[in-house]
Design a protein around this motif. Sequence first.
Motif, PDB file in Angstrom:
ATOM      1  N   MET A 208      43.367  26.245  33.969  1.00 50.89           N
ATOM      2  CA  MET A 208      43.009  25.164  34.759  1.00 50.89           C
ATOM      3  C   MET A 208      42.558  24.221  33.901  1.00 50.89           C
ATOM      4  SD  MET A 208      44.304  26.059  37.485  1.00 50.89           S
ATOM      5  CE  MET A 208      43.906  24.563  38.201  1.00 50.89           C
ATOM      6  N   ILE A 209      41.579  24.273  32.976  1.00 46.09           N
ATOM      7  CA  ILE A 209      41.336  23.208  32.079  1.00 46.09           C
ATOM      8  C   ILE A 209      42.378  22.596  31.478  1.00 46.09           C
ATOM      9  CG2 ILE A 209      39.943  22.584  29.838  1.00 46.09           C
ATOM     10  CD1 ILE A 209      37.690  24.518  30.940  1.00 46.09           C
ATOM     11  N   SER A 210      43.356  23.457  31.002  1.00 42.83           N
ATOM     12  CA  SER A 210      44.518  22.655  30.045  1.00 42.83           C
ATOM     13  C   SER A 210      45.399  22.012  31.021  1.00 42.83           C
ATOM     14  CB  SER A 210      45.419  23.740  29.626  1.00 42.83           C
ATOM     15  OG  SER A 210      44.534  24.462  28.617  1.00 42.83           O
ATOM     16  N   ARG A 211      45.537  22.483  32.573  1.00 42.90           N
ATOM     17  CA  ARG A 211      46.189  21.871  33.418  1.00 42.90           C
ATOM     18  C   ARG A 211      45.492  20.569  33.838  1.00 42.90           C
ATOM     19  NH1 ARG A 211      48.273  26.364  37.536  1.00 42.90           N
ATOM     20  NH2 ARG A 211      49.360  27.726  36.238  1.00 42.90           N
ATOM     21  N   GLY A 212      44.383  20.808  34.255  1.00 42.78           N
ATOM     22  CA  GLY A 212      43.544  19.387  34.866  1.00 42.78           C
ATOM     23  C   GLY A 212      43.430  18.554  33.805  1.00 42.78           C
ATOM     24  N   VAL A 213      43.131  18.638  32.547  1.00 46.28           N
ATOM     25  CA  VAL A 213      43.097  17.404  31.449  1.00 46.28           C
ATOM     26  C   VAL A 213      44.594  16.778  31.498  1.00 46.28           C
ATOM     27  CG1 VAL A 213      42.687  17.048  28.990  1.00 46.28           C
ATOM     28  CG2 VAL A 213      41.279  18.343  30.065  1.00 46.28           C
ATOM     29  N   ALA A 227      35.804   9.312  34.382  1.00 46.07           N
ATOM     30  CA  ALA A 227      34.790   9.024  33.199  1.00 46.07           C
ATOM     31  C   ALA A 227      33.611   7.850  33.622  1.00 46.07           C
ATOM     32  CB  ALA A 227      35.594   8.231  32.132  1.00 46.07           C
ATOM     33  N   ALA A 228      34.019   7.036  34.651  1.00 46.90           N
ATOM     34  CA  ALA A 228      32.954   5.889  35.232  1.00 46.90           C
ATOM     35  C   ALA A 228      32.117   6.552  36.006  1.00 46.90           C
ATOM     36  CB  ALA A 228      34.020   4.713  36.036  1.00 46.90           C
ATOM     37  N   ASP A 229      32.563   7.591  36.758  1.00 47.22           N
ATOM     38  CA  ASP A 229      31.756   8.221  37.707  1.00 47.22           C
ATOM     39  C   ASP A 229      31.675   9.584  37.708  1.00 47.22           C
ATOM     40  OD1 ASP A 229      30.129   8.930  39.901  1.00 47.22           O
ATOM     41  OD2 ASP A 229      31.428   7.864  41.407  1.00 47.22           O
ATOM     42  N   PRO A 230      31.010  10.372  36.691  1.00 48.32           N
ATOM     43  CA  PRO A 230      30.931  11.789  36.458  1.00 48.32           C
ATOM     44  C   PRO A 230      30.618  12.431  37.916  1.00 48.32           C
ATOM     45  CG  PRO A 230      30.067  10.747  34.723  1.00 48.32           C
ATOM     46  CD  PRO A 230      30.037   9.785  35.717  1.00 48.32           C
ATOM     47  N   ASP A 231      29.833  11.992  38.950  1.00 49.63           N
ATOM     48  CA  ASP A 231      29.816  12.768  40.143  1.00 49.63           C
ATOM     49  C   ASP A 231      31.020  12.996  40.885  1.00 49.63           C
ATOM     50  OD1 ASP A 231      26.986  12.430  39.520  1.00 49.63           O
ATOM     51  OD2 ASP A 231      26.557  10.500  40.712  1.00 49.63           O
ATOM     52  N   LEU A 232      31.993  12.368  40.392  1.00 45.53           N
ATOM     53  CA  LEU A 232      33.259  13.007  41.051  1.00 45.53           C
ATOM     54  C   LEU A 232      33.922  14.061  40.471  1.00 45.53           C
ATOM     55  CD1 LEU A 232      35.281   9.517  41.308  1.00 45.53           C
ATOM     56  CD2 LEU A 232      34.268  10.709  43.313  1.00 45.53           C
ATOM     57  N   VAL A 233      33.218  14.650  39.709  1.00 45.66           N
ATOM     58  CA  VAL A 233      33.893  15.972  38.851  1.00 45.66           C
ATOM     59  C   VAL A 233      34.055  17.029  40.079  1.00 45.66           C
ATOM     60  CG1 VAL A 233      33.044  17.935  37.574  1.00 45.66           C
ATOM     61  CG2 VAL A 233      32.707  15.604  36.702  1.00 45.66           C
ATOM     62  N   LEU A 241      42.663  22.028  41.347  1.00 48.73           N
ATOM     63  CA  LEU A 241      43.013  23.517  42.154  1.00 48.73           C
ATOM     64  C   LEU A 241      44.090  23.472  42.765  1.00 48.73           C
ATOM     65  CD1 LEU A 241      39.339  24.693  42.612  1.00 48.73           C
ATOM     66  CD2 LEU A 241      41.030  25.737  40.931  1.00 48.73           C
ATOM     67  N   ARG A 242      43.914  22.520  43.816  1.00 44.81           N
ATOM     68  CA  ARG A 242      45.061  22.153  44.641  1.00 44.81           C
ATOM     69  C   ARG A 242      46.495  21.941  44.288  1.00 44.81           C
ATOM     70  NH1 ARG A 242      48.570  18.700  47.025  1.00 44.81           N
ATOM     71  NH2 ARG A 242      47.745  16.785  45.782  1.00 44.81           N
ATOM     72  N   MET A 323      32.206  26.578  38.863  1.00 42.97           N
ATOM     73  CA  MET A 323      31.207  25.987  38.222  1.00 42.97           C
ATOM     74  C   MET A 323      31.752  25.966  36.865  1.00 42.97           C
ATOM     75  SD  MET A 323      29.108  27.310  35.388  1.00 42.97           S
ATOM     76  CE  MET A 323      28.767  29.053  35.686  1.00 42.97           C
ATOM     77  N   GLU A 324      32.433  26.895  36.252  1.00 42.14           N
ATOM     78  CA  GLU A 324      33.056  26.840  34.946  1.00 42.14           C
ATOM     79  C   GLU A 324      33.919  25.548  34.643  1.00 42.14           C
ATOM     80  OE1 GLU A 324      32.862  31.448  33.599  1.00 42.14           O
ATOM     81  OE2 GLU A 324      34.574  30.469  34.791  1.00 42.14           O
ATOM     82  N   LEU A 325      34.823  25.513  35.799  1.00 40.80           N
ATOM     83  CA  LEU A 325      35.765  24.311  35.710  1.00 40.80           C
ATOM     84  C   LEU A 325      34.924  22.758  35.629  1.00 40.80           C
ATOM     85  CD1 LEU A 325      38.681  25.773  37.834  1.00 40.80           C
ATOM     86  CD2 LEU A 325      38.792  25.014  35.508  1.00 40.80           C
ATOM     87  N   GLN A 326      34.000  22.799  36.593  1.00 35.14           N
ATOM     88  CA  GLN A 326      33.075  21.506  36.889  1.00 35.14           C
ATOM     89  C   GLN A 326      32.287  21.327  35.491  1.00 35.14           C
ATOM     90  OE1 GLN A 326      30.582  22.565  40.065  1.00 35.14           O
ATOM     91  NE2 GLN A 326      32.295  22.620  41.383  1.00 35.14           N
TER      92      GLN A 326
END
Length: 366
Positions: A208-213, A227-233, A241-242, A323-326
Amino acid sequence: MTLPSGDKVMMLVRYDDVIAALTSPASSRRLARPGLPRMVQGPGIDDVPGVIINLDPPEHTRYRRIMSSVFSRSRVERWRASAAGIANELVDGFTGEFDVVADYALRLSSRVICHIMGVPQERQDQFHDWTDAFLSTSEASAEARQASYGAFLGYIAELINSHRSNQGDDLIDLLIQARDQEDRLTEIELVNTVFMLLAAGHETLTTMISRGVYRLLLAHEQWDALAADPDLVKPAVEEILRFDGPGSYGLLRLATDDIVVQSGVISAGRVVLPNPYAADHDPSVFPDPGRFDIRRFTTAGASPHLAFGHGPHYCLGANLARMELQEGLRALVKRLPNLRPVTALHEVEWTADGNHRPIRLPVIPG
């Protein structure tokens, strides 16, 4: 569809059909008996006895009751700081070109899950070899998977015994102590649970990290917004995930009785594959499902994705995986906000197995 084993089954792709199949009392995970379609040739996940994903009620209900507190949101939050620390340590070491898959996702997933489970550092490389061979649906032979499975289970039994002698507060310690009144996991159940958590936890986070990046860099305005708003993590992780759901395209189900779904009837005795990935791209539920949008899950009333399943078999480790993905994603966007791919993303090669992910994803900090 044709499975990697060569067997053919019906695949469910609509959101409502998948939910109906996953929640029906007639939807069974007992698939090990001869003659039923198999996901892979040789031993696979469906053959592991006693693990929670292969149990039906009442055994499954008992199992979840015992383990429910171990994976609560409050328990998982205890490991957030250590997961963030590992992620930040890895990212801070990147001063030039690096591979998101080998240098970050694989190392992060291995170190985090081994830290949480209490696997000694000197055994972590061996642990990765075991899980990689057993979960592969393409390269590893049936004999190699069988050998890895046996060696892995033997090591897990040793690991549990060492934790019994020196109890702490690792996840294995919590599983040893877990109980529902006077009921506890048997030794075999404990070994199989640890096996699933180590194998699936490592593979899911890497994938999921590989796909997500990859997805964020492909829609680069999304990376820049994050990157401008890390609260969107947090909503970004839900969209990852979807859009690219974890693992493969679901687990087989055997209909022990007729199951009525919106599209028709699944006859008793038939094996089907409810596909949560396809359901998460159903345009009647997720408008414009092919559009990757990290703000999709900030909208009130958005339907939940099915990346972690639905119903009785909803993934027990969902809180831990989130949690790990975030934290894995947060470390990258905060410390490397100008991350850029080295080569054209359409040229990136992907694995051919069920855990479909980039083979390499070379990037530069920018």
